[in-house]
Design a protein around this motif. Structure first.
Motif, PDB file in Angstrom:
ATOM      1  N   HIS A 233     -15.662  56.671  70.980  1.00  0.00           N
ATOM      2  CA  HIS A 233     -14.537  56.009  70.287  1.00  0.00           C
ATOM      3  C   HIS A 233     -14.977  55.357  68.982  1.00  0.00           C
ATOM      4  CE1 HIS A 233     -10.504  53.912  70.434  1.00  0.00           C
ATOM      5  NE2 HIS A 233     -10.244  55.168  70.697  1.00  0.00           N
ATOM      6  N   ASN A 236     -17.052  51.301  68.004  1.00  0.00           N
ATOM      7  CA  ASN A 236     -16.650  50.134  68.809  1.00  0.00           C
ATOM      8  C   ASN A 236     -17.855  49.237  69.055  1.00  0.00           C
ATOM      9  OD1 ASN A 236     -17.896  51.031  71.570  1.00  0.00           O
ATOM     10  ND2 ASN A 236     -16.934  52.798  70.642  1.00  0.00           N
ATOM     11  N   PRO A 266     -15.202  41.133  78.695  1.00  0.00           N
ATOM     12  CA  PRO A 266     -13.773  41.350  79.016  1.00  0.00           C
ATOM     13  C   PRO A 266     -12.940  41.769  77.802  1.00  0.00           C
ATOM     14  CG  PRO A 266     -14.313  39.021  79.122  1.00  0.00           C
ATOM     15  CD  PRO A 266     -15.617  39.757  78.986  1.00  0.00           C
ATOM     16  N   ALA A 267     -13.430  41.485  76.593  1.00  0.00           N
ATOM     17  CA  ALA A 267     -12.651  41.893  75.414  1.00  0.00           C
ATOM     18  C   ALA A 267     -12.883  43.379  75.120  1.00  0.00           C
ATOM     19  CB  ALA A 267     -13.048  41.062  74.196  1.00  0.00           C
ATOM     20  N   GLY A 269     -15.145  46.637  77.382  1.00  0.00           N
ATOM     21  CA  GLY A 269     -15.038  47.506  78.554  1.00  0.00           C
ATOM     22  C   GLY A 269     -14.682  46.784  79.829  1.00  0.00           C
ATOM     23  N   ALA A 271     -12.247  44.987  80.256  1.00  0.00           N
ATOM     24  CA  ALA A 271     -10.800  44.734  80.297  1.00  0.00           C
ATOM     25  C   ALA A 271     -10.139  45.487  81.452  1.00  0.00           C
ATOM     26  CB  ALA A 271     -10.158  45.127  78.975  1.00  0.00           C
ATOM     27  N   PHE A 307      -3.833  44.995  76.469  1.00  0.00           N
ATOM     28  CA  PHE A 307      -2.943  45.133  75.299  1.00  0.00           C
ATOM     29  C   PHE A 307      -3.715  44.824  74.028  1.00  0.00           C
ATOM     30  CE2 PHE A 307       1.614  45.764  75.979  1.00  0.00           C
ATOM     31  CZ  PHE A 307       1.650  45.867  77.366  1.00  0.00           C
ATOM     32  N   LYS A 313      -2.831  50.602  66.025  1.00  0.00           N
ATOM     33  CA  LYS A 313      -1.617  49.796  65.782  1.00  0.00           C
ATOM     34  C   LYS A 313      -0.419  50.644  66.158  1.00  0.00           C
ATOM     35  CE  LYS A 313      -4.399  46.655  64.605  1.00  0.00           C
ATOM     36  NZ  LYS A 313      -4.761  45.711  65.707  1.00  0.00           N
ATOM     37  N   VAL A 366      -6.462  51.769  76.340  1.00  0.00           N
ATOM     38  CA  VAL A 366      -7.021  52.655  77.372  1.00  0.00           C
ATOM     39  C   VAL A 366      -7.233  51.920  78.687  1.00  0.00           C
ATOM     40  CG1 VAL A 366      -9.444  52.185  76.773  1.00  0.00           C
ATOM     41  CG2 VAL A 366      -8.810  54.386  77.795  1.00  0.00           C
ATOM     42  N   ASP A 367      -7.453  50.599  78.611  1.00  0.00           N
ATOM     43  CA  ASP A 367      -7.778  49.863  79.850  1.00  0.00           C
ATOM     44  C   ASP A 367      -6.557  49.489  80.662  1.00  0.00           C
ATOM     45  OD1 ASP A 367     -10.164  48.653  77.744  1.00  0.00           O
ATOM     46  OD2 ASP A 367     -10.701  49.577  79.658  1.00  0.00           O
ATOM     47  N   PHE A 388     -16.756  53.221  83.181  1.00  0.00           N
ATOM     48  CA  PHE A 388     -16.559  53.282  81.730  1.00  0.00           C
ATOM     49  C   PHE A 388     -17.917  53.542  81.048  1.00  0.00           C
ATOM     50  CE2 PHE A 388     -13.904  51.050  78.158  1.00  0.00           C
ATOM     51  CZ  PHE A 388     -14.371  51.946  77.214  1.00  0.00           C
ATOM     52  N   ARG A 392     -18.978  56.632  78.730  1.00  0.00           N
ATOM     53  CA  ARG A 392     -19.301  56.360  77.321  1.00  0.00           C
ATOM     54  C   ARG A 392     -20.754  56.632  76.982  1.00  0.00           C
ATOM     55  NH1 ARG A 392     -16.490  53.372  73.681  1.00  0.00           N
ATOM     56  NH2 ARG A 392     -14.790  54.596  74.548  1.00  0.00           N
TER      57      ARG A 392
HETATM   58  C1  SDX Z   1     -11.639  48.555  74.411  1.00  0.00           C
HETATM   59  O1  SDX Z   1     -13.057  49.158  69.690  1.00  0.00           O
HETATM   60  C2  SDX Z   1     -12.771  50.059  70.590  1.00  0.00           C
HETATM   61  O2  SDX Z   1     -12.580  51.227  70.297  1.00  0.00           O
HETATM   62  C3  SDX Z   1     -12.745  49.555  72.031  1.00  0.00           C
HETATM   63  C4  SDX Z   1     -12.300  50.566  73.078  1.00  0.00           C
HETATM   64  C5  SDX Z   1     -13.273  51.700  73.219  1.00  0.00           C
HETATM   65  O3  SDX Z   1     -12.857  52.777  73.674  1.00  0.00           O
HETATM   66  O4  SDX Z   1     -14.498  51.486  72.975  1.00  0.00           O
HETATM   67  O5  SDX Z   1     -11.015  51.085  72.739  1.00  0.00           O
HETATM   68  C6  SDX Z   1     -12.201  49.925  74.461  1.00  0.00           C
HETATM   69  O6  SDX Z   1     -12.390  47.613  74.293  1.00  0.00           O
HETATM   70  C7  SDX Z   1     -10.139  48.378  74.428  1.00  0.00           C
HETATM   71  C8  SDX Z   1      -9.716  46.879  74.255  1.00  0.00           C
HETATM   72  C9  SDX Z   1      -9.795  46.220  75.627  1.00  0.00           C
HETATM   73  N1  SDX Z   1      -9.610  44.758  75.518  1.00  0.00           N
HETATM   74  C10 SDX Z   1      -8.495  44.173  75.951  1.00  0.00           C
HETATM   75  O7  SDX Z   1      -7.508  44.768  76.416  1.00  0.00           O
HETATM   76  C11 SDX Z   1      -8.535  42.643  75.869  1.00  0.00           C
HETATM   77  C12 SDX Z   1      -7.191  42.130  75.321  1.00  0.00           C
HETATM   78  N2  SDX Z   1      -7.106  42.525  73.933  1.00  0.00           N
HETATM   79  C13 SDX Z   1      -7.479  41.539  72.925  1.00  0.00           C
HETATM   80  O8  SDX Z   1      -8.549  40.714  73.313  1.00  0.00           O
HETATM   81  C14 SDX Z   1      -7.548  42.134  71.506  1.00  0.00           C
HETATM   82  O9  SDX Z   1      -6.401  42.844  71.335  1.00  0.00           O
HETATM   83  C15 SDX Z   1      -8.723  42.993  71.118  1.00  0.00           C
HETATM   84  C16 SDX Z   1     -10.033  42.320  71.370  1.00  0.00           C
HETATM   85  C17 SDX Z   1      -8.685  44.286  71.845  1.00  0.00           C
HETATM   86  C18 SDX Z   1      -8.567  43.258  69.600  1.00  0.00           C
HETATM   87  O10 SDX Z   1      -8.715  42.037  68.979  1.00  0.00           O
HETATM   88  P1  SDX Z   1      -8.544  41.918  67.385  1.00  0.00           P
HETATM   89  O11 SDX Z   1      -8.341  43.233  66.721  1.00  0.00           O
HETATM   90  O12 SDX Z   1      -9.654  41.051  66.910  1.00  0.00           O
HETATM   91  O13 SDX Z   1      -7.160  41.232  67.283  1.00  0.00           O
HETATM   92  P2  SDX Z   1      -7.004  39.708  67.025  1.00  0.00           P
HETATM   93  O14 SDX Z   1      -7.795  38.967  68.065  1.00  0.00           O
HETATM   94  O15 SDX Z   1      -7.278  39.455  65.584  1.00  0.00           O
HETATM   95  O16 SDX Z   1      -5.453  39.474  67.342  1.00  0.00           O
HETATM   96  C19 SDX Z   1      -4.490  39.615  66.324  1.00  0.00           C
HETATM   97  C20 SDX Z   1      -3.307  38.805  66.858  1.00  0.00           C
HETATM   98  C21 SDX Z   1      -3.703  37.371  67.240  1.00  0.00           C
HETATM   99  O17 SDX Z   1      -2.532  36.581  67.159  1.00  0.00           O
HETATM  100  P3  SDX Z   1      -2.266  35.705  65.778  1.00  0.00           P
HETATM  101  O18 SDX Z   1      -3.562  35.003  65.469  1.00  0.00           O
HETATM  102  O19 SDX Z   1      -1.882  36.749  64.751  1.00  0.00           O
HETATM  103  O20 SDX Z   1      -1.132  34.785  66.143  1.00  0.00           O
HETATM  104  O21 SDX Z   1      -2.822  39.422  68.060  1.00  0.00           O
HETATM  105  C22 SDX Z   1      -2.982  38.530  69.143  1.00  0.00           C
HETATM  106  C23 SDX Z   1      -4.021  37.501  68.722  1.00  0.00           C
HETATM  107  O22 SDX Z   1      -3.821  36.261  69.419  1.00  0.00           O
HETATM  108  N3  SDX Z   1      -3.437  39.317  70.283  1.00  0.00           N
HETATM  109  C24 SDX Z   1      -3.015  39.161  71.533  1.00  0.00           C
HETATM  110  C25 SDX Z   1      -3.670  40.150  72.280  1.00  0.00           C
HETATM  111  N4  SDX Z   1      -4.476  40.854  71.466  1.00  0.00           N
HETATM  112  C26 SDX Z   1      -4.339  40.327  70.228  1.00  0.00           C
HETATM  113  N5  SDX Z   1      -2.144  38.267  72.097  1.00  0.00           N
HETATM  114  C27 SDX Z   1      -1.942  38.402  73.421  1.00  0.00           C
HETATM  115  N6  SDX Z   1      -2.529  39.336  74.186  1.00  0.00           N
HETATM  116  C28 SDX Z   1      -3.392  40.228  73.671  1.00  0.00           C
HETATM  117  N7  SDX Z   1      -3.975  41.141  74.427  1.00  0.00           N
END
Ligand code: SDX
Length: 434
Positions: A233, A236, A266-267, A269, A271, A307, A313, A366-367, A388, A392
């Motif tokens: 991916h 990452n 948790p942020a 893999g 997740a 999420f 996006k 994906v998670d 995972f 990977r």
């Molecule tokens: C993987 O990079 C990759 O390719 C990873 C991956 C891979 O295959 O290797 O795809 C695998 O890691 C998938 C992601 C799994 N993680 C989660 O599901 C954990 C929940 N997600 C978030 O922690 C977050 O969305 C991230 C870490 C995935 C992304 O974080 P970013 O890009 O740094 O986004 P951000 O923290 O800057 O958030 C932007 C806004 C913020 O709000 P504001 O400051 O604009 O008010 O979106 C909000 C965040 O608070 N936000 C969320 C949210 N994710 C972002 N709010 C609530 N729930 C969420 N899940």
């Protein structure tokens, strides 16, 4: 030859300018080569989390976050998921093209030849507590592989690099299954090389010596899909860790162990495990609004696991494929996880109608659904991220191999913006006051 494009950056204070080359790839945004800025203007650039920084040239995977597109060596993930298998995807990611018959037979034979793990490695497992998290065991054991396979550690030799790649892909299922067996107190199983890669893993996980075991073909296909979708991916967090570790010349087993450690978060893999905890905590669709409200509350660190994504996006195409597979699997296995799947579907529906998520383009990643499939397959929660990592591993290795022959690459060493104390002299304790 197309005119080389540059972006000129001018410092209004000094009046100096830097002509920065604009580099264009096959797909995706062009990138500005900013190295001139330090030379001509004397400034470093600042990009915490490297959210807008290209760290390397890569020909392996391409993601279009706006369109929700994912390509492995140019092939759409949807086509590979439907028509390929995990080992063929491994060959594609490692060597750049789909194998012909001879290449396929040779690659398969290589993997089969290396599925067993040195018996000494299994003694490592005895040192772990019965309740050790399998990811903790995996990090330690994969790192320790370098203490056994001295004949493939010289990263300057292509044959060593390739042999380590084959060993890691072949042995990860055996090590992962051993970690599971250790955690449930059952004797380890050995690989049966007449089985396919996924069947072999399932028998090492779920077979017991006292009984015959035949993997369920529905489960095999679902797990094959999971491995394909998680194989690589782009840059990452865990892949970037592997590249950074590899840039120092560290051996491949140590680099992959570093990638496993990063994936555990948790942020990243971790997740998939966190999503199941979330769905169980919700317990009933009627409770969803309460959790959505918490996710939106800036004063609450709670996030809706599964999420959001740094790059996507739009819908994560992997999530779309896994959601359908969830549906099919739960039907085919008549699994009792329908309620959990129902909560996931309702949570997705409500979130995607909510302005907070729509505005921030937070879609299921994906998670979000992968945990439901893994549970339906009988994989315990604490093994989700191990699966995972197993999937990977080929992506990490392919990226490591690419970096090792990239003439642009040198040891990774980011800069910083220093915000600490100004220069000051040491003051002896006697003079420091009460
Ligand atoms: C993987 O990079 C990759 O390719 C990873 C991956 C891979 O295959 O290797 O795809 C695998 O890691 C998938 C992601 C799994 N993680 C989660 O599901 C954990 C929940 N997600 C978030 O922690 C977050 O969305 C991230 C870490 C995935 C992304 O974080 P970013 O890009 O740094 O986004 P951000 O923290 O800057 O958030 C932007 C806004 C913020 O709000 P504001 O400051 O604009 O008010 O979106 C909000 C965040 O608070 N936000 C969320 C949210 N994710 C972002 N709010 C609530 N729930 C969420 N899940």
């Amino acid at each position: 030859m197309s005119e080389k494009r540059v972006v000129t950056i001018t410092d209004p204070i000094s009046g100096k300018s830097a002509d920065c080359p604009l580099l264009e790839g096959t797909h995706g945004r062009p990138v500005i080569d900013i190295r001139q800025i330090a030379r001509e203007l004397g400034y470093f650039t600042h990009d915490p989390g490297y959210a807008t920084t290209s760290a390397c040239r890569s020909a392996i995977t391409y993601i279009d976050g706006e369109k929700g597109e994912l390509l492995y060596r140019g092939y759409p993930i949807e086509q590979l998921a439907e028509r390929s298998n995990y080992l063929e995807v491994c060959y594609l990611l490692l060597y750049g093209d789909l194998p012909d018959h001879a290449q396929w037979e040779e690659f398969n034979a290589s993997i089969r030849r290396h599925t067993m793990v040195h018996e000494g490695i299994r003694r490592f497992l005895f040192g772990y507590r019965y309740d050790a998290h399998p990811m903790g065991m995996l990090v330690g054991i994969v790192g320790a592989l370098s203490t056994y396979y001295h004949d493939s550690l010289d990263v300057r030799i292509p044959e060593h690099r390739n042999l380590s790649a084959i060993r890691l892909i072949a042995k990860l299922p055996s090590i992962a299954a051993d970690c599971y067996k250790h955690s449930i107190g059952q004797p380890y199983m050995y690989p049966i090389n007449s089985l396919g890669y996924v069947e072999n893993f399932l028998q090492m996980m779920f077979a017991v010596r006292a009984e015959p075991y035949v993997p369920n073909p529905v489960a095999v296909r679902a797990l094959e899909l999971m491995l394909i979708l998680h194989a690589d991916h782009e840059q990452n967090a865990s892949t970037s860790t592997v590249r950074l570790a590899g840039s120092s010349g560290a051996n491949p087993f140590a680099c992959i162990a570093a990638g496993i450690a990063t994936l555990w978060g948790p942020a990243h893999g971790g997740a998939n495990e966190a999503v199941i905890h979330l769905l169980e905590a919700i317990g009933d669709p009627a409770n969803i609004p309460k959790f959505i409200a918490r996710a939106k509350d800036r004063n609450d660190p709670f996030r809706l696991m599964g999420f959001g994504h740094r790059v996507y996006k739009n819908f994560d195409p992997r999530a779309t494929l896994i959601r359908q597979a969830c549906h099919d699997l739960l039907r085919d296995l008549d699994a009792d996880d329908q309620p959990l799947f129902g909560i996931a579907l309702e949570l997705e529906r409500i979130a995607l109608e909510d302005e907070y998520f729509v505005e921030r383009k937070l879609y299921p990643n994906v998670d979000f659904y992968s945990g439901i499939i893994l549970r339906a397959l009988g994989i315990p929660l604490n093994m989700f991220t191990v699966l995972f990592a197993m999937a990977r591993c080929v992506g990490w290795i392919a990226q490591w191999l690419e970096m090792m022959v990239d003439e642009e690459q040198r040891i990774g060493r980011p800069q910083q913006l220093y915000t600490g104390a100004p220069r000051r002299d040491y003051c002896p304790l006697a003079e420091r006051g009460a």
